[in-house]
Design an enzyme around this catalytic site. Structure first.
Site, mmCIF file in Angstrom:
data_model
loop_
_atom_site.group_PDB
_atom_site.id
_atom_site.type_symbol
_atom_site.label_atom_id
_atom_site.label_comp_id
_atom_site.label_asym_id
_atom_site.label_seq_id
_atom_site.Cartn_x
_atom_site.Cartn_y
_atom_site.Cartn_z
ATOM 1 C CB ALA A 251 -1.009 0.029 1.150
ATOM 2 C CB ALA A 252 4.447 2.027 -0.491
ATOM 3 N N GLY A 253 2.275 2.683 -2.555
ATOM 4 C CA GLY A 253 1.807 3.456 -3.712
ATOM 5 C C GLY A 253 0.423 4.050 -3.455
ATOM 6 C CG ASP A 254 -2.927 1.519 -3.052
ATOM 7 O OD1 ASP A 254 -2.858 1.797 -4.267
ATOM 8 O OD2 ASP A 254 -3.156 0.372 -2.634
#
Ligand code: ADP
Length: 307
Positions: A251-254
């Protein structure tokens, strides 16, 4: 307060922990099972809402237990669900994830109702696009829908953001309709048809220039622990990631998208918004899990980074 509309996927993730991954034709026993609300669209909507943005979601779930749970989860997280449709024909999107003791995994994704989000849905929900300021898409719904949403949003004068995940080739029109195209390094390689890894800064910059020439106004490449590259026709700029003890990059990108768009919607500059997004994403990688790791605004404001 400016409004943000997320048009994208909503999934239930079923995670099975096993000693090892199964061989072909083999049945094995899982020693732990967990169920998580996910899907890139829903994750980004929740990331935005936790940062106190005004966010509405358009998506399709099945008219089944998972679908209703997924919708309640969005509501619980203060995401407006007026754009969610329950499909009678197709079940909710699912991901089955098998994780072994060393962290290796096997994943099967059933897009299900997510692939039922089609152009007529967007026409029916046009009012939501009319009343929003920002439109955020990813690539876990049909590509024709993504293109149609971005086109409509641009015609209506909205700011459009496309997170190109999961990696897929994009049409020329999609590139033109994007105000902000946000891939990670692998996704950049797929959309520019270049080799991976892009080993040095020059290669990264060349890839972004290729996209600029194809009509993308702003390209933001997330580079994991290295931070982010921001490029447009006039300039390129690297911004370093915040230094943290990363334990899980899920979820880093999210969360990065959540931070970036929240900050833009609060009237901040692009560069200030990238700094804020880097901060939000850095906190996310210090925690395990997807939605559960997405920080609230007060946590970002009070987080102390070591310099
Ligand atoms: P994705 O999850 O889509 O593959 P990245 O891995 O590029 O995306 O990470 C997105 C953003 O998360 C980065 O641009 C950075 O801001 C932040 N990030 C990722 N990994 C780390 C890390 N180890 N330390 C600090 N920030 C990180």
């Amino acid at each position: 307060m400016q409004k943000i509309l997320v048009v994208g996927s909503i999934n239930m993730d079923l995670s099975f922990e096993c000693k090892r991954l199964p061989n072909l034709g083999e049945t094995i026993i899982s020693n732990n099972y967990k169920k998580y609300c996910g899907g890139k669209g829903a994750n980004q909507a929740v990331a935005l809402a936790r940062l106190e943005s005004d966010v509405t979601m358009i998506g399709v779930v099945g008219d089944d237990n998972y679908g209703h749970e997924l919708c309640s989860n969005l509501k619980f997280n203060q995401v407006k669900t007026t754009g969610i449709r329950f499909s009678k024909e197709v079940s909710s999107g699912l991901a089955s994830i098998i994780v072994d003791e060393t962290g290796n995994n096997q994943i099967v994704v059933y897009p299900g109702a997510n692939y039922e989000l089609l152009v007529p849905d967007i026409d029916k929900l046009e009012a939501l696009i009319v009343e929003t300021d920002y439109v955020v898409c990813q690539l876990e719904i049909p590509i024709v829908t993504v293109e149609y949403v971005l086109q409509k949003a641009k015609q209506l004068g909205k700011t459009t953001i496309l997170n190109c995940a999961p990696a897929r080739e994009l049409t020329k029109k999609i590139l033109e309709y994007c105000d902000f195209l946000i891939p990670n390094e692998t996704e950049l390689q797929v959309i520019t048809n270049t080799h991976y890894p892009l080993i040095n800064e020059t290669e990264l910059i060349t890839a972004t220039q290729k996209l600029s020439k194809q009509g993308v106004k702003n390209i933001i490449v997330t580079l994991g622990a290295k931070g982010v590259l921001y490029a447009n026709a006039e300039q390129t700029q690297f911004l370093k990631a915040f230094s943290v003890k990363a334990i899980d990059s899920t979820a880093a990108g999210d969360s990065f998208i959540g931070g970036f768009v929240t900050s833009l919607a609060n009237g901040k500059t692009i560069v200030d918004s990238l700094e804020f997004a880097n901060k939000v994403a850095a906190i996310t990688v210090t925690r395990r899990g997807a939605q559960i790791s997405l920080p609230y605004l007060y946590e970002v404001e009070n987080y102390r980074f070591s310099s």
